[in-house]
Design a protein around this motif. Structure first.
Motif, PDB file in Angstrom:
ATOM      1  N   VAL A   1       2.504   0.081  10.780  1.00 21.16           N
ATOM      2  CA  VAL A   1       2.395  -1.238  10.153  1.00 21.16           C
ATOM      3  C   VAL A   1       3.756  -1.892   9.992  1.00 21.16           C
ATOM      4  CG1 VAL A   1       0.201  -0.825   8.980  1.00 21.16           C
ATOM      5  CG2 VAL A   1       2.344  -0.371   7.778  1.00 21.16           C
ATOM      6  N   GLY A   2       4.817  -1.114  10.165  1.00 18.26           N
ATOM      7  CA  GLY A   2       6.147  -1.694  10.238  1.00 18.26           C
ATOM      8  C   GLY A   2       6.242  -2.755  11.340  1.00 18.26           C
ATOM      9  N   TRP A   3       5.326  -2.706  12.313  1.00 20.15           N
ATOM     10  CA  TRP A   3       5.293  -3.716  13.381  1.00 20.15           C
ATOM     11  C   TRP A   3       4.689  -5.020  12.873  1.00 20.15           C
ATOM     12  CZ3 TRP A   3       6.647  -2.930  18.688  1.00 20.15           C
ATOM     13  CH2 TRP A   3       7.080  -1.612  18.984  1.00 20.15           C
ATOM     14  N   LEU A   4       3.999  -4.953  11.761  1.00 24.51           N
ATOM     15  CA  LEU A   4       3.272  -6.132  11.277  1.00 24.51           C
ATOM     16  C   LEU A   4       3.996  -6.862  10.152  1.00 24.51           C
ATOM     17  CD1 LEU A   4      -0.372  -4.686  11.079  1.00 24.51           C
ATOM     18  CD2 LEU A   4       0.728  -5.868  13.000  1.00 24.51           C
ATOM     19  N   ALA A   5       4.817  -6.136   9.410  1.00 23.27           N
ATOM     20  CA  ALA A   5       5.491  -6.753   8.259  1.00 23.27           C
ATOM     21  C   ALA A   5       6.767  -5.962   7.973  1.00 23.27           C
ATOM     22  CB  ALA A   5       4.575  -6.722   7.039  1.00 23.27           C
ATOM     23  N   PRO A   6       7.761  -6.619   7.391  1.00 20.52           N
ATOM     24  CA  PRO A   6       9.032  -5.924   7.131  1.00 20.52           C
ATOM     25  C   PRO A   6       8.873  -4.800   6.104  1.00 20.52           C
ATOM     26  CG  PRO A   6       9.261  -8.319   6.855  1.00 20.52           C
ATOM     27  CD  PRO A   6       7.799  -8.047   7.038  1.00 20.52           C
ATOM     28  N   ASP A   7       7.984  -4.966   5.143  1.00 21.14           N
ATOM     29  CA  ASP A   7       7.833  -3.960   4.084  1.00 21.14           C
ATOM     30  C   ASP A   7       6.357  -3.698   3.803  1.00 21.14           C
ATOM     31  OD1 ASP A   7      10.729  -3.703   3.103  1.00 21.14           O
ATOM     32  OD2 ASP A   7      10.386  -5.875   2.986  1.00 21.14           O
ATOM     33  N   TYR A   8       6.073  -2.524   3.285  1.00 21.17           N
ATOM     34  CA  TYR A   8       4.695  -2.256   2.870  1.00 21.17           C
ATOM     35  C   TYR A   8       4.664  -1.190   1.789  1.00 21.17           C
ATOM     36  CZ  TYR A   8       4.994   1.882   5.927  1.00 21.17           C
ATOM     37  OH  TYR A   8       5.367   3.060   6.517  1.00 21.17           O
ATOM     38  N   ILE A   9       3.594  -1.221   0.999  1.00 23.87           N
ATOM     39  CA  ILE A   9       3.330  -0.168   0.008  1.00 23.87           C
ATOM     40  C   ILE A   9       2.077   0.571   0.474  1.00 23.87           C
ATOM     41  CG2 ILE A   9       2.629   0.317  -2.371  1.00 23.87           C
ATOM     42  CD1 ILE A   9       4.055  -2.277  -3.211  1.00 23.87           C
ATOM     43  N   VAL A  10       2.133   1.908   0.542  1.00 23.11           N
ATOM     44  CA  VAL A  10       0.938   2.704   0.860  1.00 23.11           C
ATOM     45  C   VAL A  10       0.292   3.106  -0.450  1.00 23.11           C
ATOM     46  CG1 VAL A  10       0.039   4.753   2.006  1.00 23.11           C
ATOM     47  CG2 VAL A  10       2.204   3.766   2.755  1.00 23.11           C
ATOM     48  N   GLN A  11      -1.000   2.851  -0.611  1.00 24.83           N
ATOM     49  CA  GLN A  11      -1.661   3.385  -1.785  1.00 24.83           C
ATOM     50  C   GLN A  11      -2.534   4.580  -1.409  1.00 24.83           C
ATOM     51  OE1 GLN A  11      -1.177   3.742  -4.555  1.00 24.83           O
ATOM     52  NE2 GLN A  11      -0.095   1.999  -5.423  1.00 24.83           N
ATOM     53  N   ASP A  12      -2.979   5.302  -2.423  1.00 24.58           N
ATOM     54  CA  ASP A  12      -3.617   6.596  -2.166  1.00 24.58           C
ATOM     55  C   ASP A  12      -4.744   6.823  -3.162  1.00 24.58           C
ATOM     56  OD1 ASP A  12      -3.987   9.292  -1.325  1.00 24.58           O
ATOM     57  OD2 ASP A  12      -2.645   9.968  -2.910  1.00 24.58           O
ATOM     58  N   GLY A  13      -5.532   5.801  -3.424  1.00 27.30           N
ATOM     59  CA  GLY A  13      -6.597   5.938  -4.422  1.00 27.30           C
ATOM     60  C   GLY A  13      -7.824   6.628  -3.849  1.00 27.30           C
ATOM     61  N   VAL A  14      -8.639   7.161  -4.753  1.00 27.73           N
ATOM     62  CA  VAL A  14      -9.895   7.801  -4.344  1.00 27.73           C
ATOM     63  C   VAL A  14     -11.046   7.121  -5.076  1.00 27.73           C
ATOM     64  CG1 VAL A  14     -11.184   9.960  -4.184  1.00 27.73           C
ATOM     65  CG2 VAL A  14      -8.686   9.988  -4.092  1.00 27.73           C
ATOM     66  N   VAL A  15     -12.141   6.882  -4.347  1.00 25.14           N
ATOM     67  CA  VAL A  15     -13.365   6.403  -4.993  1.00 25.14           C
ATOM     68  C   VAL A  15     -14.496   7.352  -4.607  1.00 25.14           C
ATOM     69  CG1 VAL A  15     -12.655   3.987  -5.002  1.00 25.14           C
ATOM     70  CG2 VAL A  15     -13.959   4.874  -3.057  1.00 25.14           C
ATOM     71  N   PRO A  16     -15.549   7.411  -5.448  1.00 29.11           N
ATOM     72  CA  PRO A  16     -16.719   8.184  -5.019  1.00 29.11           C
ATOM     73  C   PRO A  16     -17.169   7.649  -3.654  1.00 29.11           C
ATOM     74  CG  PRO A  16     -16.948   7.460  -7.305  1.00 29.11           C
ATOM     75  CD  PRO A  16     -15.748   6.763  -6.754  1.00 29.11           C
TER      76      PRO A  16
ATOM     77  N   VAL B   1       7.122  -7.788  -6.414  1.00 30.05           N
ATOM     78  CA  VAL B   1       6.363  -7.734  -7.667  1.00 30.05           C
ATOM     79  C   VAL B   1       4.900  -8.052  -7.405  1.00 30.05           C
ATOM     80  CG1 VAL B   1       6.111  -8.752  -9.957  1.00 30.05           C
ATOM     81  CG2 VAL B   1       8.394  -8.316  -9.025  1.00 30.05           C
ATOM     82  N   ARG B   2       4.639  -9.060  -6.566  1.00 28.56           N
ATOM     83  CA  ARG B   2       3.250  -9.426  -6.273  1.00 28.56           C
ATOM     84  C   ARG B   2       2.539  -8.283  -5.546  1.00 28.56           C
ATOM     85  NH1 ARG B   2       5.659 -14.336  -5.006  1.00 28.56           N
ATOM     86  NH2 ARG B   2       5.485 -13.946  -2.768  1.00 28.56           N
ATOM     87  N   ALA B   3       3.243  -7.655  -4.615  1.00 27.43           N
ATOM     88  CA  ALA B   3       2.640  -6.531  -3.884  1.00 27.43           C
ATOM     89  C   ALA B   3       2.349  -5.373  -4.835  1.00 27.43           C
ATOM     90  CB  ALA B   3       3.569  -6.088  -2.763  1.00 27.43           C
ATOM     91  N   GLU B   4       3.275  -5.115  -5.746  1.00 25.90           N
ATOM     92  CA  GLU B   4       3.069  -4.022  -6.709  1.00 25.90           C
ATOM     93  C   GLU B   4       1.909  -4.317  -7.654  1.00 25.90           C
ATOM     94  OE1 GLU B   4       7.433  -1.893  -6.972  1.00 25.90           O
ATOM     95  OE2 GLU B   4       6.929  -3.397  -8.460  1.00 25.90           O
TER      96      GLU B   4
END
Lengths: 361, 473
Positions: B338-353, B401-404
């Protein structure tokens, strides 16, 4: 003295205010659940019973710790699901909390893992009387310390379990069992090692000494016949006994319920490596003990006779660097051999039970 | 946008570097600012803290000696393997040092009959399977970073991977650990046996994010390499319908070894980098079956039926090892791609049922649209483990901040739906403020008590998982 408790609040109060305490469910493993000394009161939590939540589509359930495993298995079976590790002594009344506290897994743990691999969440009352939660209700979760695993094998001595969450698996649509007579322990161990390598995925791989290897296959009904033939070819021993239907079920029911243990013997569960089996087996035979090896010779169910004293088994296990847990008989000993943990265990125990409300193992 | 960890510490009295010189490590004690900067961050680059020194340990004894010295001198330390943590697990603490374990990378023993191996913590995850391969065996847990991440880090964070669905996490494959506690005492937890006896101290150590000390030797169980593997790709018109297909497969009682979903943005990123040649669509579902050939054959027919019935617009499958390798390379490179799509990114790691997967995806889609922030989705669908990749440009005012904020909202959503804030990346620095969404004050107080009992001086990886205790009222 025994206190009958039917609410989580009552458990918390008993731990906070009573004398020293030890939880008991159905009492199927009395060496763990009988109070070992006069000042320890049994907390009977078998009234904390019932399935709190079960969503078959989610393949998880939550139940109170005093719920009999048989009740849970019944509910799961209606939806073609099960706890694949064959919780031992379920027909005898074992509770979910007792299975976790003893850390006991049956023959089915060979394929997908044991009780520690299926418990995903826990609520328990720790030594200061506080109700705490660890883990969660989803199958994958890395948040916080893994308290559900810590409570597996805790013998009621790190806290009083009140509620547990588990993941479950689809029940195999068909099963069959093949028993091979290999003639000697050495040949049986060699076969166990070979089968453990694959390519066949076995539901259970037990060894009845000296030379009988009992294998269970589970899966698609259409593929089972061909797989059984492959298994027989792989072992190479002539004429395996094929056990289908009721005989398949009865074989594993007897193993899970420890039906083969002679009266008057104490049951000890030991963790092994396959390499340690010949030396251990020699010591067990010399003492007149009966043994069933399970999980591909990674565990032993030992029926230890009245005489010689248990100290001899303790010494034999210690000499091989192995550990065992005494399940039946008086509560004079819980752990045998060389259990691990050292300073880490002592510090964690001290944090969970700072005032020594629970007896030590 | 590097920033210091929030748990500030005064550098300890006396010089950490001076004390460490007594260990006689020569050039393996790094102290130059240039060398130290490289150890200031892990794969979560938002956090950076230059350590006072780095010890490049080559032996267990050097690790033990270093920990004992840190204990004596009151120097905080963090163990580090390859530095691939996505939650800031190996970010140093101000005034502290890094104990680098990469050079402790040997296979100490491998028993093909017992199907176990004893390994040093710095060994690369994939090298364990490479060592086992000649015996027809493999090490099951396969984080996306498996070609670079080290086993010690896997144990500290109970790492997962795509094939956890059937095989379980790191903790389900570790039998024993020899560890040095934060005061230098060496303990043995677990054993060489698959069957643990007594309280599962090893199970507690695994996933403790370095707060209980450092693993010196790790005993793992190995599994037989499956004789047959079949990987199916199914294309869907919406992400939600792919999510529903997963629920249907689980509900039908099937047990695939992996079930992964990628959305259009993640597919685009993968195609831009490793070019796996995925079919085009709004959502791609990857389902892998493995096992005996008779079983895989029978399951494959059932799976195809389920996929067709679930509205897949295109279904392909392969048993070719090279084609499979490319499919997984595309999937496992998705984060970096995804570095090809945007300069920065946050990976999240949540779990749902997993029964609420579709609902979660729809709501994340709406949240993304409302915030005007692109989110790529690539995740372990079979166990409900989401990995939304929140794309932004850190050079834009307020973008971080908005991404976070969006990332935090997604974690809240996961907990609201009955899930978890982390499936496999751990809490560490990144998510420690969110742990209280899942646990009560009493729960967190007990976790702090456990930590304090093992490490009263809070020297082992301080500032991770648990926030500093609240000040007494």
């Amino acid at each position: 003295m025994t206190l009958l408790l039917d609410s989580i609040e009552a458990v918390a109060e008993a731990v906070r205010e009573g004398p020293r305490v030890l939880p008991v469910g159905a009492g199927t493993k009395p060496a763990l659940s009988s109070p070992p000394a006069g000042d320890v009161v049994a907390l009977d939590v078998s009234g904390l019973r019932g399935i709190v939540e079960y969503d078959p589509a989610e393949l998880t359930f939550t139940a109170l710790a005093g719920t009999p495993v048989a009740e849970i298995e019944g509910a799961l079976a209606q939806h073609g699901q099960h706890l694949p590790f064959d919780p031992p002594l379920r027909a005898a009344g074992a509770t979910l909390g007792g299975v976790v506290a003893s850390g006991t897994s049956g023959p089915g743990a060979f394929r997908h893992g044991g009780v520690r691999d299926f418990v995903i969440g826990v609520r328990f009352v720790e030594g200061t009387g506080r109700l705490v939660t660890g883990g969660g209700k989803v199958v994958k979760n890395a948040a916080g310390f893994d308290l559900p695993k810590l409570m597996v094998g805790s013998m009621g001595r790190l806290g009083v379990l009140v509620q547990l969450s588990f993941k479950v698996f689809p029940r195999p649509r068909a099963t069959t069992t093949l028993a091979f007579e290999l003639g000697s322990l050495e040949a049986a161990l060699e076969t166990v090692a070979r089968l453990g390598h694959g390519p066949l995925e076995l539901d259970a791989l037990d060894l009845e000494p000296p030379g009988r290897v009992v294998v269970r296959l589970g899966g698609d009904p259409g593929a089972l016949g061909a797989r059984a033939e492959r298994l027989a070819g792989l072992v190479g021993a002539a004429g395996p006994e094929r056990l289908d239907g009721d005989r398949d079920a009865a074989t594993w029911q007897a193993a899970t319920e420890l039906a083969w243990v002679p009266d008057g013997c104490r049951v000890v569960r030991a963790g092994l490596t396959p390499r340690s089996v010949p030396a251990l087996d020699a010591a067990l035979r010399a003492a007149g003990a009966r043994t069933r090896y399970s999980l591909g010779a990674n565990a032993a169910w030992i029926a230890w006779p009245d005489d010689p004293p248990l100290a001899r088994l303790d010494a034999a296990l210690a000499g091989l660097g192995l550990a065992g847990m005494v399940l039946t008989g008086p509560p004079d000993r819980q752990l045998l051999g060389a259990p691990r943990g050292g300073a880490f265990a002592a510090r964690i125990r001290g944090a969970l039970d700072p005032d020594a409300r629970f007896p030590e193992a | 946008m590097p920033r210091a960890d929030t748990e500030q510490r005064e550098p300890p009295a006396g010089s950490a570097v001076g004390a460490l010189r007594s260990l006689g490590l020569g050039p393996r004690l790094l102290t130059s600012p240039a060398a130290l900067t490289a150890f200031g961050s892990d794969a979560l680059t938002a956090f950076h803290q230059r350590p006072e020194a780095v010890v490049l340990a080559e032996t267990e004894q050097e690790v033990i000696d270093t920990v004992r010295l840190c204990h004596r001198e009151g120097i905080p330390f963090v163990a580090r393997g390859s530095g691939t943590s996505l939650s800031g697990g190996s970010v140093p603490v101000a005034g502290g040092i890094v104990i680098a374990l990469n050079r402790l990378d040997r296979v100490l023993a491998l028993d093909p009959d017992a199907r176990t191996a004893v390994l040093q913590p710095g060994i690369i995850n994939l090298d364990v399977s490479r060592a086992a391969a000649p015996h027809g065996l493999a090490y099951a847990p396969d984080p996306s970073s498996q070609s670079v991440c080290s086993l010690g880090g896997n144990v500290a964070f109970n790492s997962g991977g795509a094939h956890c669905l059937k095989h379980g996490m790191t903790s389900n494959h570790v039998l024993g650990v020899k560890a040095v506690l934060p005061d230098g005492e060496v303990v043995h937890l677990g054993s060489d046996s698959v069957e643990p006896i007594g309280p599962d101290w090893m199970g507690l150590f695994c996933g403790s994010e370095g707060l209980f000390g450092i693993a010196l030797q790790i005993t793992v169980r190995l599994i037989g390499v499956a004789e047959s593997t079949r990987t199916a790709l199914a294309v869907y018109e919406t992400l939600e319908s792919a999510g529903e297909a997963v629920a249907r497969i689980v509900g039908a009682g099937m047990l695939p070894v992996a079930m992964e979903i990628m959305d259009a943005l993640a597919i685009e990123a993968a195609e831009a980098s490793v070019k796996p040649g995925y079919p085009k669509g709004a959502a791609l579902l990857i389902v892998e079956l493995e096992g005996e050939r008779e079983e895989v054959g029978a399951d494959a027919a059932r799976l195809d039926e389920l996929l067709r019935a679930s509205g897949a617009t295109q279904i392909t499958s392969t048993e070719d090892p090279d084609e499979r390798a490319l499919i997984w390379q595309g999937r496992k490179s998705a984060f970096s791609a995804v570095g090809w799509l945007a300069p920065d990114y946050i990976v999240q790691d949540g779990v749902v049922p997993r029964t609420r997967l579709s609902e979660a995806l729809a709501r994340i889609g709406r949240m993304s649209a409302e915030a005007g922030i692109r989110v790529a989705n690539v995740f372990h669908a079979g166990d409900g483990n989401l990995h939304p990749l929140i794309l932004f440009d850190g050079s834009e005012d307020g973008a971080v901040v908005r991404a976070e904020e969006l990332a935090a909202d997604i974690l809240r959503l996961c907990v609201e739906l009955g899930g978890s804030i982390t499936g496999e990346h751990g809490v560490a620095v990144e998510k420690r403020a969110f742990l209280s969404l899942m646990f009560s004050d009493d729960d967190l107080a007990l976790m702090r008590r456990l930590r304090h009992a093992v490490d009263p001086a809070a020297l082992a990886n301080p500032g991770k998982m648990l926030e500093p205790a609240p000040a007494p009222a």
